[in-house]
Motif scaffolding. Structure first.
Motif, PDB file in Angstrom:
ATOM      1  N   TYR A 229      63.924 -36.539  11.916  1.00  0.00           N
ATOM      2  CA  TYR A 229      64.955 -35.621  11.439  1.00  0.00           C
ATOM      3  C   TYR A 229      64.409 -34.190  11.426  1.00  0.00           C
ATOM      4  N   LEU A 230      63.150 -34.078  10.969  1.00  0.00           N
ATOM      5  CA  LEU A 230      62.549 -32.747  10.903  1.00  0.00           C
ATOM      6  C   LEU A 230      62.389 -32.154  12.298  1.00  0.00           C
ATOM      7  N   LYS A 231      62.007 -32.987  13.251  1.00  0.00           N
ATOM      8  CA  LYS A 231      61.830 -32.508  14.637  1.00  0.00           C
ATOM      9  C   LYS A 231      63.138 -31.894  15.148  1.00  0.00           C
ATOM     10  N   VAL A 232      64.243 -32.597  14.933  1.00  0.00           N
ATOM     11  CA  VAL A 232      65.536 -32.093  15.415  1.00  0.00           C
ATOM     12  C   VAL A 232      65.892 -30.787  14.699  1.00  0.00           C
ATOM     13  N   ALA A 233      65.634 -30.758  13.383  1.00  0.00           N
ATOM     14  CA  ALA A 233      65.967 -29.547  12.617  1.00  0.00           C
ATOM     15  C   ALA A 233      65.121 -28.353  13.092  1.00  0.00           C
ATOM     16  N   VAL A 234      63.822 -28.592  13.308  1.00  0.00           N
ATOM     17  CA  VAL A 234      62.956 -27.466  13.704  1.00  0.00           C
ATOM     18  C   VAL A 234      63.240 -27.057  15.161  1.00  0.00           C
ATOM     19  N   ASP A 235      63.607 -28.024  15.998  1.00  0.00           N
ATOM     20  CA  ASP A 235      64.039 -27.671  17.366  1.00  0.00           C
ATOM     21  C   ASP A 235      65.153 -26.634  17.322  1.00  0.00           C
ATOM     22  N   LYS A 236      66.082 -26.840  16.387  1.00  0.00           N
ATOM     23  CA  LYS A 236      67.231 -25.922  16.297  1.00  0.00           C
ATOM     24  C   LYS A 236      66.774 -24.538  15.835  1.00  0.00           C
ATOM     25  N   ILE A 237      65.773 -24.505  14.966  1.00  0.00           N
ATOM     26  CA  ILE A 237      65.312 -23.210  14.441  1.00  0.00           C
ATOM     27  C   ILE A 237      64.472 -22.469  15.491  1.00  0.00           C
ATOM     28  N   MET A 238      63.552 -23.196  16.109  1.00  0.00           N
ATOM     29  CA  MET A 238      62.553 -22.528  16.965  1.00  0.00           C
ATOM     30  C   MET A 238      62.900 -22.577  18.451  1.00  0.00           C
ATOM     31  N   GLY A 239      63.840 -23.461  18.811  1.00  0.00           N
ATOM     32  CA  GLY A 239      64.165 -23.639  20.231  1.00  0.00           C
ATOM     33  C   GLY A 239      63.316 -24.771  20.787  1.00  0.00           C
ATOM     34  N   ARG A 240      63.962 -25.705  21.491  1.00  0.00           N
ATOM     35  CA  ARG A 240      63.209 -26.856  22.023  1.00  0.00           C
ATOM     36  C   ARG A 240      62.124 -26.417  22.981  1.00  0.00           C
ATOM     37  N   ASN A 241      62.350 -25.293  23.651  1.00  0.00           N
ATOM     38  CA  ASN A 241      61.348 -24.816  24.616  1.00  0.00           C
ATOM     39  C   ASN A 241      60.064 -24.338  23.923  1.00  0.00           C
ATOM     40  N   ASN A 242      60.130 -24.118  22.610  1.00  0.00           N
ATOM     41  CA  ASN A 242      58.920 -23.697  21.892  1.00  0.00           C
ATOM     42  C   ASN A 242      58.233 -24.853  21.164  1.00  0.00           C
ATOM     43  N   PHE A 243      58.764 -26.063  21.371  1.00  0.00           N
ATOM     44  CA  PHE A 243      58.069 -27.240  20.846  1.00  0.00           C
ATOM     45  C   PHE A 243      56.846 -27.484  21.734  1.00  0.00           C
ATOM     46  N   ILE A 244      55.675 -27.588  21.121  1.00  0.00           N
ATOM     47  CA  ILE A 244      54.447 -27.761  21.909  1.00  0.00           C
ATOM     48  C   ILE A 244      54.071 -29.235  22.023  1.00  0.00           C
ATOM     49  N   THR A 245      53.946 -29.900  20.885  1.00  0.00           N
ATOM     50  CA  THR A 245      53.585 -31.326  20.938  1.00  0.00           C
ATOM     51  C   THR A 245      53.687 -31.974  19.567  1.00  0.00           C
ATOM     52  N   THR A 246      53.565 -33.291  19.560  1.00  0.00           N
ATOM     53  CA  THR A 246      53.405 -34.048  18.312  1.00  0.00           C
ATOM     54  C   THR A 246      52.012 -34.658  18.332  1.00  0.00           C
ATOM     55  N   ILE A 247      51.238 -34.345  17.311  1.00  0.00           N
ATOM     56  CA  ILE A 247      49.888 -34.915  17.219  1.00  0.00           C
ATOM     57  C   ILE A 247      49.922 -36.105  16.266  1.00  0.00           C
ATOM     58  N   ILE A 248      49.232 -37.146  16.640  1.00  0.00           N
ATOM     59  CA  ILE A 248      49.092 -38.299  15.750  1.00  0.00           C
ATOM     60  C   ILE A 248      47.737 -38.205  15.065  1.00  0.00           C
ATOM     61  N   TRP A 249      47.787 -38.205  13.747  1.00  0.00           N
ATOM     62  CA  TRP A 249      46.534 -38.139  12.975  1.00  0.00           C
ATOM     63  C   TRP A 249      46.319 -39.475  12.267  1.00  0.00           C
ATOM     64  N   GLN A 250      45.170 -40.078  12.530  1.00  0.00           N
ATOM     65  CA  GLN A 250      44.835 -41.348  11.879  1.00  0.00           C
ATOM     66  C   GLN A 250      44.383 -41.034  10.455  1.00  0.00           C
ATOM     67  N   GLN A 251      45.320 -41.160   9.515  1.00  0.00           N
ATOM     68  CA  GLN A 251      44.994 -40.739   8.140  1.00  0.00           C
ATOM     69  C   GLN A 251      44.310 -41.826   7.326  1.00  0.00           C
ATOM     70  N   ARG A 252      44.347 -43.083   7.806  1.00  0.00           N
ATOM     71  CA  ARG A 252      43.563 -44.131   7.129  1.00  0.00           C
ATOM     72  C   ARG A 252      42.965 -45.055   8.180  1.00  0.00           C
ATOM     73  N   THR A 253      41.789 -45.585   7.864  1.00  0.00           N
ATOM     74  CA  THR A 253      41.110 -46.455   8.824  1.00  0.00           C
ATOM     75  C   THR A 253      41.102 -47.906   8.343  1.00  0.00           C
ATOM     76  N   THR A 254      41.527 -48.119   7.071  1.00  0.00           N
ATOM     77  CA  THR A 254      41.582 -49.485   6.556  1.00  0.00           C
ATOM     78  C   THR A 254      42.983 -50.053   6.769  1.00  0.00           C
ATOM     79  N   ARG A 255      43.118 -51.382   6.697  1.00  0.00           N
ATOM     80  CA  ARG A 255      44.416 -52.021   6.950  1.00  0.00           C
ATOM     81  C   ARG A 255      45.157 -52.238   5.637  1.00  0.00           C
TER      82      ARG A 255
END
Ligand SMILES: C[S@@+](CC[C@H](N)C(=O)[O-])C[C@H]1O[C@@H](n2cnc3c(N)ncnc32)[C@H](O)[C@@H]1O
Length: 400
Positions: A125-151
């Motif tokens: 939802y946030l991606k769509v909202a920020v696309d509208k604010i900044m323009g889809r052409n200014n979207f650079i990427t989505t980074i995945i951050w491994q915030q936990r290493t345990t299961r």
């Protein structure tokens, strides 16, 4: 509703050391010397206050000056944390964050970028909202951050990652401005020098390409210096024509293995490679820290205090600022939390503005920055060789 925009003005104020300083103030923003620390007027600000109002106050002076905005807003996960609440309706949450991002964009400089931490619950939802604010052409990427290493075994899936949405004020400017990352020891170790080449360490890379893309001049047998003939592997062709490849062999740029009988490969020298790595989009905890590592750091910084529940590791912010800023650039975090962004920016020689509404603006952010200025040794301190120094000014919005 937007609060009235207050006029920023330059005023001469007296610092702790009674040195007259030409410092930023607004009618509603009070410099608070007993919460400021170290060198006054160093270009670093902690601001206690509601961020929408604070951002409106900052706009007249700081529009177009911020190189990197990092925000880590509450994720709307219906939690009641020790230091702040994270419960509201989806619509209100999205509207609140969007309003702030609209102001943050105005603060960004040419080449500037905004990095937003978020998890699975609201990211789309946030991606769509920020696309509208900044323009889809200014979207650079989505980074995945491994915030936990345990299961996490209690859930259907163990959710081990969060996201960083990355947008640029202008994608083309950001592409030109962003930094490469330093070569890691792992990547550097791939470069060796088994033939004592005077040009230094090298790694071998493939000399063949898909046959479908080749032209007839790329299909031939390579004759190695020991006379052995090498056809291109099945379905492949050589990347060079015969004449060019012979030239590369003559220049000692082709490697036939330590016994001279191996498939020919091209030598790529460390000295010729670009002096860094293109950042990738998968950031693992081992490299940029995890939530639990950040909490351990919290316990060291604030022994005996209630634990701040949602700190980010300094290493994560370090990588963001490494890519997006250079020394002296201005960084802004409008949801400062425990002060991670200001601590990292300070240690990296960036200037910063950190905004936090809760009491932890004092108990955590200000206290943490004092420790940093006194040479605090946790987080990224070793990596950047931090020994202390500098200062920040503390401002309080609408203080009665
Ligand atoms: C997820 S935490 C940020 C944690 C931070 N990245 C760190 O490493 O410690 C979100 C923070 O935003 C603050 N916050 C939420 N709404 C705010 C607002 N409208 N103005 C200022 N701060 C706000 C909360 O008090 C909380 O400290």
């Amino acid at each position: 509703m937007l609060v009235m925009i207050m006029e920023a003005m330059q005023m001469t104020v007296k610092s702790k050391s009674n040195t007259p300083k030409n410092t930023f103030l607004t009618a509603n923003m009070t410099l608070t010397p007993n919460l400021s620390y170290g060198q006054p007027n160093a270009g670093n600000m902690l601001i206690k206050g509601e961020n929408l109002t604070v951002l409106e106050c900052l706009l007249p002076k700081y529009a177009g000056l911020i190189r990197c905005v990092y925000i880590d807003p509450p994720y709307n996960n219906q939690e009641k944390y020790t230091h702040y609440l994270d419960s509201g309706s989806h619509e209100t949450w999205l509207q609140d964050v969007s309003l702030r991002i609209k102001l943050l964009v105005e603060l960004l400089s040419t080449g500037g970028s905004i990095w937003i931490s978020i998890d699975d619950n609201e990211v789309h939802y946030l991606k769509v909202a920020v696309d509208k604010i900044m323009g889809r052409n200014n979207f650079i990427t989505t980074i995945i951050w491994q915030q936990r290493t345990t299961r996490e075994n209690r859930n259907v899936f163990s959710n081990n990652h969060e996201y960083l949405l990355v947008y640029a004020k202008n994608a083309k400017d950001f592409k030109a401005a962003r930094n490469l990352l330093p070569l890691t020891p792992k990547v550097r170790s791939r470069y060796r020098n088994p033939d004592n080449d005077p040009r230094g360490p090298w790694q071998s890379v493939s000399l063949n390409a898909q046959a479908g893309h080749g032209v007839p001049s790329q299909f031939y047998d390579v004759v190695a210096p020991n006379g052995r003939r090498h056809s291109p592997p099945k379905g492949r062709c050589w990347i060079y024509n015969q004449e060019r490849l012979q030239e590369e062999i003559r220049k000692n740029n082709v490697w036939f293995g330590s016994d001279g009988n191996g498939v020919p490969r091209l030598k790529r020298f460390l000295s010729n490679t670009q002096c860094g790595l293109t950042p990738d989009t998968l950031w693992i905890g081992e490299d940029v820290g995890t939530n639990s590592m950040a909490k351990k750091h919290m316990l060291k910084l604030f022994p005996g205090q209630p634990l701040f529940d949602t700190p980010k590791p300094e290493q994560l912010i370090h990588r963001i600022l490494k890519i997006s800023t250079n020394p002296g650039d201005l960084v802004l975090d409008a949801y400062l939390g425990s002060g991670t962004t200001s601590a990292v920016a300070h240690k990296m020689g960036r200037c910063y503005i950190g905004i936090e509404d809760g009491e932890h603006a004092i108990t955590h952010c200000a206290d943490r920055m004092k420790q940093v200025i006194d040479g605090e040794s946790g987080g990224i301190s070793n990596t950047v060789g931090w020994v202390g120094g500098g200062g920040y000014d503390f401002y309080w919005l609408n203080r009665k």
